[in-house]
Design an enzyme around this catalytic site. Sequence first.
Site, PDB file in Angstrom:
ATOM      1  N   GLU A 174       0.752  -1.109   0.057  1.00  0.00           N
ATOM      2  CA  GLU A 174       0.012   0.033   0.018  1.00  0.00           C
ATOM      3  C   GLU A 174       0.777   1.288   0.097  1.00  0.00           C
ATOM      4  O   GLU A 174       0.887   2.045   0.735  1.00  0.00           O
ATOM      5  CB  GLU A 174      -0.953  -0.152   1.184  1.00  0.00           C
ATOM      6  CG  GLU A 174      -1.816  -1.137   1.292  1.00  0.00           C
ATOM      7  CD  GLU A 174      -3.097  -1.120   2.108  1.00  0.00           C
ATOM      8  OE1 GLU A 174      -3.126  -0.203   3.059  1.00  0.00           O
ATOM      9  OE2 GLU A 174      -4.011  -2.061   2.063  1.00  0.00           O
ATOM     10  N   GLU A 297      -4.791  -8.783  -0.056  1.00  0.00           N
ATOM     11  CA  GLU A 297      -5.441  -8.493   1.004  1.00  0.00           C
ATOM     12  C   GLU A 297      -6.948  -8.262   0.765  1.00  0.00           C
ATOM     13  O   GLU A 297      -7.233  -7.482  -0.009  1.00  0.00           O
ATOM     14  CB  GLU A 297      -4.789  -7.182   1.709  1.00  0.00           C
ATOM     15  CG  GLU A 297      -3.707  -7.268   2.571  1.00  0.00           C
ATOM     16  CD  GLU A 297      -3.284  -6.235   3.290  1.00  0.00           C
ATOM     17  OE1 GLU A 297      -4.029  -5.429   3.937  1.00  0.00           O
ATOM     18  OE2 GLU A 297      -2.067  -5.715   3.310  1.00  0.00           O
TER      19      GLU A 297
HETATM   20  O1  AHR Z   1      -4.777  -6.076   7.246  1.00  0.00           O
HETATM   21  C1  AHR Z   1      -4.564  -4.760   8.156  1.00  0.00           C
HETATM   22  C2  AHR Z   1      -3.988  -3.607   7.221  1.00  0.00           C
HETATM   23  O2  AHR Z   1      -4.688  -3.183   6.258  1.00  0.00           O
HETATM   24  C3  AHR Z   1      -2.580  -3.993   6.394  1.00  0.00           C
HETATM   25  O3  AHR Z   1      -1.742  -3.881   7.378  1.00  0.00           O
HETATM   26  C4  AHR Z   1      -2.815  -2.696   5.499  1.00  0.00           C
HETATM   27  O4  AHR Z   1      -2.047  -3.329   4.292  1.00  0.00           O
HETATM   28  C5  AHR Z   1      -4.413  -2.756   5.105  1.00  0.00           C
HETATM   29  O5  AHR Z   1      -4.524  -1.239   5.025  1.00  0.00           O
END
Ligand code: AHR
Length: 497
Positions: A174, A297
């Site tokens: 991110e 994710e």
């Molecule tokens: O999964 C929790 C967080 O969510 C992670 O660290 C991040 O990459 C995302 O914003």
Amino acid sequence: MSGAVIRLWADLPGATINPNIYGHFAEHLGRCVYEGIWVGHKSPIPNEGGLRLDVLAALKQLRAPVVRWPGGCFADMYHWRDGIGSKKERPQTVNIWWRQAEPNRFGTDEFIRFCQAVGCQPYICANVGTGSPREALEWLEYCNFGGDSTLSRARAINDGAKPHGVRYWGIGNENWGCGGRYAAADYAKEFIRYGSFMKALDPSIELIACGCSPMDGQNPAFASWNHDFCNAMPHADLIDHLSLHRYFGRGDGIHFTESEYQALFVDLVAMERDLQLADAVLRYFYPDKQVGLAVDEWGVWHPSAIVDNGLEQANTLRDAVFAGAALNLFNRYAHRVSMANIAQTINVLQCLAMTDKARMVLTPTYHVYDMMRPHMGARLLTQEVESPLLEGHPVGLHKTFSTPALSASASIAAGKILLTVANQTWDQDIETRIDLRGTKAEIASGRILNASSPRDVNTFDAPKTVMPKRIRVEASHGEWVHVFPAHSFTALSLTLA
Ligand code: AHR
């Protein structure tokens, strides 16, 4: 009762479903790694070299294909050297994003041992935000270099001479947000620097570039991140996957209303749109290379999951049916989706298991992964679903969409079709004709995950509240008809005649 038809063309198999779609993500966050995976050698909790045995067994049973580590936001402030060598000499550092101490007891070698014990591939996310190409290159050398160097000798001392063979390397996480708030073109420059040297050291690795789902943030620039990144990164030889992250939430994790329940499923329309847009971008910029989309994710994130409680939340049957529908969607995009990692493996967000000291309970979502296992590596079947529709306004989109109430995907391997179906309705049982085109099946058996309410959860005291039950489906006069109950997830295995 409403009616539907699912048509499957068994003689039209398409892309192979990459097993990595059934991947996981474990970050140094709350109790995911510490307590959830790592308890230490001296713990009274049964462990193998510090790794919890119950968690290892649960992940082994799923044939978990890949685990992403060490973050998440944590990755861009993690310095791998802090986590190798003698435990006594490892520093205690600060995990700034998740506001906790980082004891560095679980580092690269422990992660590799964890992956070996589970039987999965390691996926390491390198530090761009506070790191350097040199630090990432040396991490790769430590892990994969088979020749003689100071770092490969250090690995041999710490964990045996054999290289770890880490194939998947993320270049930051991110980076439009917690990974350094880069502009896409600036991140592209970093990606090229990291990638050029890392691929030179080990050309067999696969690099994952940081992509963006438009709704990952509030900034309108995010909507064009993938385009702007690819535009500034013309080296197709460096990129193997582009990542997408998306979290979903509608109402409270347990006490959601019927309309919040429904809205959550309609939000998958936005995920599908992310896949379509990113697919178009990759096709345009890298026409001669199959660059995958790694949804590295994803999952539900309810309001109760906050930093102060280590992002822990209830995991209901609704979440499990949702996971099934999302995985069906990723299967249907098997031509492009190369990996997906639900967040996060243990205790955090949409976890697969929760622990309380020596106890472990499997969440309903765990069972969906178990039921979908045969999709891994199978060929996706061409399908058509006609079912009642769900209507709503997907998150971030500006108009109303409708989507079939039955989410399905089907695959074929070794003469068997696996059909997985999520009935995403609150209260409609749907009688469905399964129309096998171009083939005949002899028997169908399977499992269903359902409970009296979509709000049901598994607890340490009642761990089997939401459990799959075996079912058998009979064909009548050559026709397969099955009722998919409201808020359920079903996996049917059809043996071809
Ligand atoms: O999964 C929790 C967080 O969510 C992670 O660290 C991040 O990459 C995302 O914003």
